[in-house]
Write a protein that holds these residues in place. Sequence first.
Motif, PDB file in Angstrom:
ATOM      1  N   ARG A 110      48.142  36.880  34.568  1.00 34.95           N
ATOM      2  CA  ARG A 110      47.867  37.792  35.678  1.00 34.95           C
ATOM      3  C   ARG A 110      49.075  37.950  36.583  1.00 34.95           C
ATOM      4  N   ILE A 111      49.159  39.109  37.195  1.00 33.76           N
ATOM      5  CA  ILE A 111      50.184  39.367  38.198  1.00 33.76           C
ATOM      6  C   ILE A 111      49.489  39.808  39.476  1.00 33.76           C
ATOM      7  N   GLY A 112      50.216  39.734  40.574  1.00 32.01           N
ATOM      8  CA  GLY A 112      49.698  40.180  41.853  1.00 32.01           C
ATOM      9  C   GLY A 112      50.832  40.743  42.689  1.00 32.01           C
ATOM     10  N   PHE A 113      50.455  41.396  43.751  1.00 31.39           N
ATOM     11  CA  PHE A 113      51.423  42.014  44.652  1.00 31.39           C
ATOM     12  C   PHE A 113      51.189  41.478  46.056  1.00 31.39           C
ATOM     13  N   LEU A 114      52.256  41.011  46.682  1.00 34.19           N
ATOM     14  CA  LEU A 114      52.145  40.488  48.041  1.00 34.19           C
ATOM     15  C   LEU A 114      51.879  41.622  49.025  1.00 34.19           C
ATOM     16  N   GLU A 115      50.941  41.390  49.907  1.00 36.31           N
ATOM     17  CA  GLU A 115      50.624  42.379  50.927  1.00 36.31           C
ATOM     18  C   GLU A 115      51.858  42.707  51.761  1.00 36.31           C
ATOM     19  N   ILE A 175      53.382  46.428  52.486  1.00 27.90           N
ATOM     20  CA  ILE A 175      53.592  46.936  53.846  1.00 27.90           C
ATOM     21  C   ILE A 175      55.059  47.314  54.056  1.00 27.90           C
ATOM     22  N   ARG A 176      55.972  46.477  53.580  1.00 23.62           N
ATOM     23  CA  ARG A 176      57.404  46.772  53.714  1.00 23.62           C
ATOM     24  C   ARG A 176      57.742  48.078  52.989  1.00 23.62           C
TER      25      ARG A 176
END
Length: 82
Positions: free
Chosen positions: A54-59, A63-64
């Motif tokens: 699995r992969i994820g994306f930092l909030e 936002i940046r």
Amino acid sequence: MASPNENAIVAGIVAGRIFGISGAAERLGISVSTLKRGWPKGDYPAPIRTSNSRIGFLESDIIRWQRERIAERDARVMQKSA
């Protein structure tokens, strides 16, 4: 022992949420397939590996990325009105 800078980085990651690919695409206002095509080219935030499959994306990365797009838009508007 971790340096103060490393502690700040870890604290920032721990404090932020991680979105799955569909959640990240929704937050970015694009489709999952567009996100999959775009992050290798640097068009969208890069994912992090959350497990072997699995992969994820930092909030914070999302936002940046959004703030950078807003700044680009605002700069274009200012150039047109000058």
